[in-house]
Design an enzyme around this catalytic site. Structure first.
Site, PDB file in Angstrom:
ATOM      1  N   CYS A  88     -26.935-116.513  13.128  1.00  0.00           N
ATOM      2  CA  CYS A  88     -26.556-115.826  14.363  1.00  0.00           C
ATOM      3  C   CYS A  88     -27.169-116.503  15.591  1.00  0.00           C
ATOM      4  CB  CYS A  88     -26.975-114.361  14.308  1.00  0.00           C
ATOM      5  SG  CYS A  88     -28.759-114.110  14.105  1.00  0.00           S
ATOM      6  N   CYS A 148     -23.762-101.545  32.746  1.00  0.00           N
ATOM      7  CA  CYS A 148     -24.216-101.654  31.359  1.00  0.00           C
ATOM      8  C   CYS A 148     -24.377-103.126  30.990  1.00  0.00           C
ATOM      9  CB  CYS A 148     -23.213-100.974  30.431  1.00  0.00           C
ATOM     10  SG  CYS A 148     -23.544-101.218  28.671  1.00  0.00           S
ATOM     11  N   CYS A 204     -16.625 -96.045  25.475  1.00  0.00           N
ATOM     12  CA  CYS A 204     -16.972 -97.465  25.412  1.00  0.00           C
ATOM     13  C   CYS A 204     -15.875 -98.205  24.663  1.00  0.00           C
ATOM     14  CB  CYS A 204     -18.319 -97.638  24.707  1.00  0.00           C
ATOM     15  SG  CYS A 204     -18.797 -99.363  24.469  1.00  0.00           S
ATOM     16  N   TYR A 222     -32.293-113.797   2.082  1.00  0.00           N
ATOM     17  CA  TYR A 222     -32.235-112.809   3.160  1.00  0.00           C
ATOM     18  C   TYR A 222     -31.004-111.924   2.921  1.00  0.00           C
ATOM     19  CZ  TYR A 222     -35.084-116.553   5.234  1.00  0.00           C
ATOM     20  OH  TYR A 222     -36.008-117.543   5.464  1.00  0.00           O
TER      21      TYR A 222
END
Length: 450
Positions: free
Chosen positions: A402, A77, A153, A306
């Site tokens: 980010c 993954c 997970c 935003y």
């Protein structure tokens, strides 16, 4: 001359932005997944090109102190690139990524230690599983549509594993087909789940190419009804080709159309399409840092650019005179207004429009902010917005990002045009990945433009 299949021993000096180790081999970069900086590793070459090589890790000959055992059984993954790096090493790495990005633009300021999670597992409140014939349910391997089945997970809420198992059983019991993207045939395409971490509510969205029969859907409802916390079961119909997950039509099968969660005492309604931070516990940490750096005294007009569904704006409204939130997505603004009403907040005003267009309009109308918070997408702020911020001259500008690359680009431009970069704080919103969130504070320096 090296060849594919050959074993080589190399020293790793750094990481790519995807978390792969980088070594040098005959003057070319060699990329090795799960190899860490400072390590000596044995690698079997898989790709040899004139400009780069790739290989698979065979053995760690000399490990760094930051290495640990892989905590995940689903090694193919592509989700958690830093699984073999210790939590402390990840904290150090993410701060250094920010320091390096700042210095690369000639910027310097106080950089705080990374604000990290004490227990960085089961933090994601949204899961998107692909479904393929078998039925097989899981995540795509890195850079592919090859499915990696994942029943449990470590970064998802534990209940998601139970839902996956129940959906698989239902498909097998009722011979419900999975969608085949190459043939554009079959029913079940994706499984999406959203969790209210603080409320305990769970939303399950089953994405189908076409609706199954009513009796088959009734069996689905019966199968999932016992799942703890299930508050919303939605059937989403997406008949189109392509990679888009959600389609235009949804149908309630059980419960309600939204679930609720809370952040620092504020309530938020979450629909299948709502933008809501993936890691609510760290979102509280991030937003408290935004509030701290904003330094509000209660008399300020604040712009939240935003703004999404209004999460930061509503945090700030508790400490400001007025907050103006701006977002280009009309549905997000509708959610923001509903969330303000849900929390009884009447000093937050929300505007639909692109920040680079709406802020100049508000400025021309005489609405000027003393404090501005920006939280743009990964590409950063548009140039007209940066220019308007310089004209507006807010006392404090809090930049949430980010993406360190677009962040430092914008910070460098702002610092050349009258702002001073005071400090920056890295926040680990996505443990075990290369992502790092940053909160930076700039102040207006009148002397710089005189």
């Amino acid at each position: 001359m090296v060849k594919p299949g050959q074993l080589v021993s190399v020293s790793v000096h750094s990481l790519t932005d995807k978390g792969d180790g980088i070594a040098s081999l005959e003057g070319r970069p060699l990329y090795v997944e799960h190899a860490l900086p400072g390590e000596r590793v044995q690698v079997r070459l898989t790709t040899v090109q004139p400009s780069y090589c790739q290989g698979t890790l065979v053995r760690v000959e000399q490990a760094t102190a930051g290495r640990r055992e892989d905590f995940c059984a689903y090694t193919a993954c592509g989700g958690c690139q830093l699984r073999v790096m210790s939590d402390e090493a990840q904290r150090v790495l993410k701060r250094q990524l920010l320091v390096d990005a700042l210095s690369g633009q000639g910027l310097s300021c106080e950089v705080a230690e990374t604000l990290a999670m004490a227990d960085p597992y089961h933090y994601r409140n949204k899961a998107q599983y692909a479904v393929q014939p078998g039925p097989r349910i899981g995540f795509y391997a890195k850079h592919s549509h090859r499915l990696v089945e994942a029943d449990h997970c470590r970064v998802q809420e534990p209940v998601t594993g139970e839902v996956v198992a129940r959906i698989r059983d239902w498909m097998q019991d009722r011979a419900v087909s999975a969608y085949d993207e190459t043939l554009h045939a079959g029913l079940i395409r994706h499984l999406m789940m959203r969790n209210g971490v603080h409320s305990g509510e769970l939303m399950v969205v089953l994405v189908v190419a076409e609706s199954p029969s009513e009796d088959v859907l009734a069996q689905l409802v019966n199968k999932l009804a016992p799942v703890p916390g299930l508050a919303s079961l939605i059937l989403n119909i997406n008949p189109s080709r392509g990679n888009r997950i959600l389609g235009p039509e949804s149908r309630m099968l059980l419960g309600k159309p939204v679930i609720e969660d809370s952040l620092d005492g504020l309530r938020f309604a979450i629909s299948p399409l709502s933008f809501y931070q993936i890691n609510p516990r760290q979102t509280e940490v991030l937003y408290r840092e935004v509030v701290r750096l904003a330094g509000l005294q209660g008399h300020e007009v604040v712009f939240d650019l935003y703004c999404g569904i209004g999460t930061i704006a509503l945090f700030l409204a508790r400490f400001a005179k007025t907050v103006h939130g701006i977002e280009i997505v009309p549905e997000a603004i509708a959610d923001a207004r509903a969330n303000a009403e849900l929390n009884g907040i009447d000093n937050a005003v929300f505007h639909v429009g692109a920040a680079e267009q709406k802020v100049p309009e508000l400025y021309q109308a005489g609405i000027k902010a003393e404090v501005v918070v920006v939280d743009p997408p990964r590409k950063g702020c548009e140039q007209p917005l940066l220019e308007t911020l310089v004209k507006m001259q807010p006392q404090r500008l809090v930049y949430v990002s980010c993406n360190p690359k677009s962040l430092v680009r914008d910070l460098a431009w702002l610092c050349k045009h009258g702002f001073t970069l005071e400090q920056a704080t890295p926040v680990d919103m996505f443990p075990h990945t290369m992502h790092v969130e940053t909160v930076a504070l700039l102040t207006w320096n009148r002397c710089a433009v005189q």
